[in-house]
Design an enzyme around this catalytic site. Structure first.
Site, PDB file in Angstrom:
ATOM      1  N   LYS A  43       0.833  -1.215   0.000  1.00  0.00           N
ATOM      2  CA  LYS A  43       0.000   0.000   0.000  1.00  0.00           C
ATOM      3  C   LYS A  43       0.869   1.267   0.000  1.00  0.00           C
ATOM      4  O   LYS A  43       0.576   2.238  -0.703  1.00  0.00           O
ATOM      5  CB  LYS A  43      -0.921  -0.035   1.224  1.00  0.00           C
ATOM      6  CG  LYS A  43      -1.619   1.266   1.566  1.00  0.00           C
ATOM      7  CD  LYS A  43      -2.629   1.690   0.535  1.00  0.00           C
ATOM      8  CE  LYS A  43      -3.307   2.995   0.961  1.00  0.00           C
ATOM      9  NZ  LYS A  43      -4.093   3.604  -0.104  1.00  0.00           N
ATOM     10  N   LYS A  48       0.937  11.639   6.305  1.00  0.00           N
ATOM     11  CA  LYS A  48       1.140  10.419   7.117  1.00  0.00           C
ATOM     12  C   LYS A  48       1.682   9.295   6.240  1.00  0.00           C
ATOM     13  O   LYS A  48       2.654   8.626   6.590  1.00  0.00           O
ATOM     14  CB  LYS A  48      -0.198   9.996   7.745  1.00  0.00           C
ATOM     15  CG  LYS A  48      -0.166   8.589   8.324  1.00  0.00           C
ATOM     16  CD  LYS A  48      -1.544   7.978   8.530  1.00  0.00           C
ATOM     17  CE  LYS A  48      -2.430   7.882   7.345  1.00  0.00           C
ATOM     18  NZ  LYS A  48      -3.043   6.673   6.947  1.00  0.00           N
TER      19      LYS A  48
HETATM   20  P1  NAD Z   1     -11.541   9.850   8.117  1.00  0.00           P
HETATM   21  O1  NAD Z   1     -10.819  10.744   9.058  1.00  0.00           O
HETATM   22  O2  NAD Z   1     -12.539  10.432   7.163  1.00  0.00           O
HETATM   23  O3  NAD Z   1     -12.321   8.697   8.951  1.00  0.00           O
HETATM   24  C1  NAD Z   1     -11.817   8.107  10.126  1.00  0.00           C
HETATM   25  C2  NAD Z   1     -13.006   7.790  11.054  1.00  0.00           C
HETATM   26  O4  NAD Z   1     -12.502   7.102  12.199  1.00  0.00           O
HETATM   27  C3  NAD Z   1     -13.736   9.043  11.554  1.00  0.00           C
HETATM   28  O5  NAD Z   1     -15.141   8.907  11.372  1.00  0.00           O
HETATM   29  C4  NAD Z   1     -13.369   9.087  13.045  1.00  0.00           C
HETATM   30  O6  NAD Z   1     -14.383   9.670  13.859  1.00  0.00           O
HETATM   31  C5  NAD Z   1     -13.185   7.616  13.347  1.00  0.00           C
HETATM   32  N1  NAD Z   1     -12.342   7.355  14.523  1.00  0.00           N
HETATM   33  C6  NAD Z   1     -11.145   7.935  14.813  1.00  0.00           C
HETATM   34  N2  NAD Z   1     -10.672   7.410  15.977  1.00  0.00           N
HETATM   35  C7  NAD Z   1     -11.578   6.483  16.382  1.00  0.00           C
HETATM   36  C8  NAD Z   1     -11.625   5.594  17.505  1.00  0.00           C
HETATM   37  N3  NAD Z   1     -10.658   5.581  18.435  1.00  0.00           N
HETATM   38  N4  NAD Z   1     -12.716   4.779  17.612  1.00  0.00           N
HETATM   39  C9  NAD Z   1     -13.704   4.807  16.682  1.00  0.00           C
HETATM   40  N5  NAD Z   1     -13.702   5.621  15.608  1.00  0.00           N
HETATM   41  C10 NAD Z   1     -12.640   6.447  15.477  1.00  0.00           C
HETATM   42  O7  NAD Z   1     -10.415   9.047   7.341  1.00  0.00           O
HETATM   43  P2  NAD Z   1     -10.554   8.306   5.913  1.00  0.00           P
HETATM   44  O8  NAD Z   1     -10.232   9.274   4.829  1.00  0.00           O
HETATM   45  O9  NAD Z   1     -11.817   7.531   5.897  1.00  0.00           O
HETATM   46  O10 NAD Z   1      -9.296   7.306   6.001  1.00  0.00           O
HETATM   47  C11 NAD Z   1      -9.312   6.146   6.862  1.00  0.00           C
HETATM   48  C12 NAD Z   1      -8.082   5.311   6.541  1.00  0.00           C
HETATM   49  O11 NAD Z   1      -8.135   4.876   5.172  1.00  0.00           O
HETATM   50  C13 NAD Z   1      -6.756   6.080   6.684  1.00  0.00           C
HETATM   51  O12 NAD Z   1      -5.762   5.199   7.170  1.00  0.00           O
HETATM   52  C14 NAD Z   1      -6.439   6.507   5.274  1.00  0.00           C
HETATM   53  O13 NAD Z   1      -5.047   6.707   5.076  1.00  0.00           O
HETATM   54  C15 NAD Z   1      -6.958   5.311   4.487  1.00  0.00           C
HETATM   55  N6  NAD Z   1      -7.365   5.601   3.104  1.00  0.00           N
HETATM   56  C16 NAD Z   1      -8.086   6.707   2.796  1.00  0.00           C
HETATM   57  C17 NAD Z   1      -8.462   6.943   1.464  1.00  0.00           C
HETATM   58  C18 NAD Z   1      -9.271   8.166   1.071  1.00  0.00           C
HETATM   59  O14 NAD Z   1      -9.351   8.443  -0.148  1.00  0.00           O
HETATM   60  N7  NAD Z   1      -9.866   8.897   1.991  1.00  0.00           N
HETATM   61  C19 NAD Z   1      -8.115   6.030   0.471  1.00  0.00           C
HETATM   62  C20 NAD Z   1      -7.407   4.876   0.826  1.00  0.00           C
HETATM   63  C21 NAD Z   1      -7.027   4.675   2.151  1.00  0.00           C
END
Ligand code: NAD
Length: 298
Positions: free
Chosen positions: A169, A238
């Site tokens: 990844k 990150k």
């Molecule tokens: P985001 O910040 O939109 O969502 C994260 C969610 O986790 C939030 O709703 C938050 O409230 C919740 N959260 C945080 N701490 C928590 C806890 N202790 N207990 C329960 N819930 C908790 O982030 P995202 O963009 O959805 O990304 C999530 C992961 O996926 C990251 O690691 C990111 O790098 C990866 N990712 C994101 C994308 C993208 O396009 N957004 C694409 C591929 C991978």
């Protein structure tokens, strides 16, 4: 199979929605109550804590913003590890291989399988169930959850070494980080020279300069100047840091990644960590004194 789902943000929400659409019984939790309510409105059952999810579901998927959040949710004092029912923990977040190994080792002591499963394809891919899903875990665990993963995208078995899907990844994401910066830089150059950015993107996409940025990010969020692709600049920073850490541990060359990393760090300072990562073009625009694209017409 009942699925516990923790973290219903930009990626977690559309992935959990796909599972509900696939007739899975989803038990969900998010620290943000609005995010939780949104998925409950679609048919998920709410849990009031991480621990409750792990008491109610054998299979738990998480999509969390940072390695620290994944560590807390998986093996923290009130984490999945303490659940009475949980048998497998699937981490869909990008956390780097070192954190994935820490989680794997701690969960193994309680006979909970850690399935390292980061995804690529953005919010659009998550909505369509078209993500690339990279998986490292024992082969039998992969086969047992294959149909669950097929609801969110195309699963790729990377191997049984803990953390190797994270390595895959990070390799993907450093390339995505490189080509978005590179495409932003050249389009700003073209616009400064008087080229039409719409024409530039069309030509790049028909020619050898096409990138995931010119095919997807520019048409969707930069040319219309909506900057709403759904991936925060802070998350890109990150991922670049995680890549650099992993590559330096391996002792491989990182010249290009370091240079690109500096541009992402600068974007986070200039535009804010919460800005959409397509904002990376704005410092280039400022420096060149041009604007790429135009506001959407009403
Ligand atoms: P985001 O910040 O939109 O969502 C994260 C969610 O986790 C939030 O709703 C938050 O409230 C919740 N959260 C945080 N701490 C928590 C806890 N202790 N207990 C329960 N819930 C908790 O982030 P995202 O963009 O959805 O990304 C999530 C992961 O996926 C990251 O690691 C990111 O790098 C990866 N990712 C994101 C994308 C993208 O396009 N957004 C694409 C591929 C991978």
């Amino acid at each position: 199979m009942r699925i516990g789902f923790i973290g219903l943000g930009n990626m977690g929400f559309p992935m959990a929605r796909r599972l509900i659409g696939d007739n899975r019984d989803v038990v969900a939790f998010d620290t943000n109550s609005a995010a939780l309510e949104r998925i409950v409105a679609l048919g998920a059952r709410a849990a009031s804590s991480v621990r409750e999810v792990a008491d109610r579901a054998e299979t738990i998927m998480v999509s969390l913003p940072t390695p620290a959040a994944s560590l807390e949710v998986s093996i923290g004092a009130a984490g999945v590890i303490e659940g009475s029912r949980v048998k497998r923990y699937i981490d869909l977040s990008t956390i780097g291989s070192q954190t994935a190994v820490l989680i794997h080792d701690a969960l193994a002591e309680r006979s909970i399988a850690a399935i390292d499963s980061p995804v690529s394809g953005g919010v659009g891919g998550a909505e369509k169930g078209a993500l690339a899903v990279m998986v490292s875990c024992p082969r039998n665990e992969f086969e047992s959850i294959r149909t669950v993963l097929e609801a969110i995208g195309r699963p790729f078995y990377v191997g049984d070494k803990p953390g190797s899907a994270q390595t895959m990844k990070l390799a993907n994401n450093i390339l995505a980080a490189n080509v978005l910066v590179a495409t932003a830089e050249v389009v700003v150059m073209g616009v400064k020279a008087g080229l039409d950015p719409d024409v530039m993107i069309e030509v790049l996409n028909a020619g050898s300069g096409a990138t995931s940025a010119s095919r997807d990010k520019f048409p969707r969020a930069i040319l219309p100047r909506t900057f709403d692709y759904g991936f925060a600049t802070g998350l890109m920073v990150k991922d670049v840091r995680l890549y650099l850490k992993e590559a330096k541990t391996l002792g491989v060359p990182v010249e290009l990644a370091e240079m690109v990393g500096k541009l992402w760090e600068f974007t986070a300072t200039d535009q804010g960590s919460d800005s959409d990562f397509t904002s990376v073009i704005k410092p280039f625009e400022k420096a060149a004194g041009v604007i790429v694209g135009r506001p959407p017409s009403n």
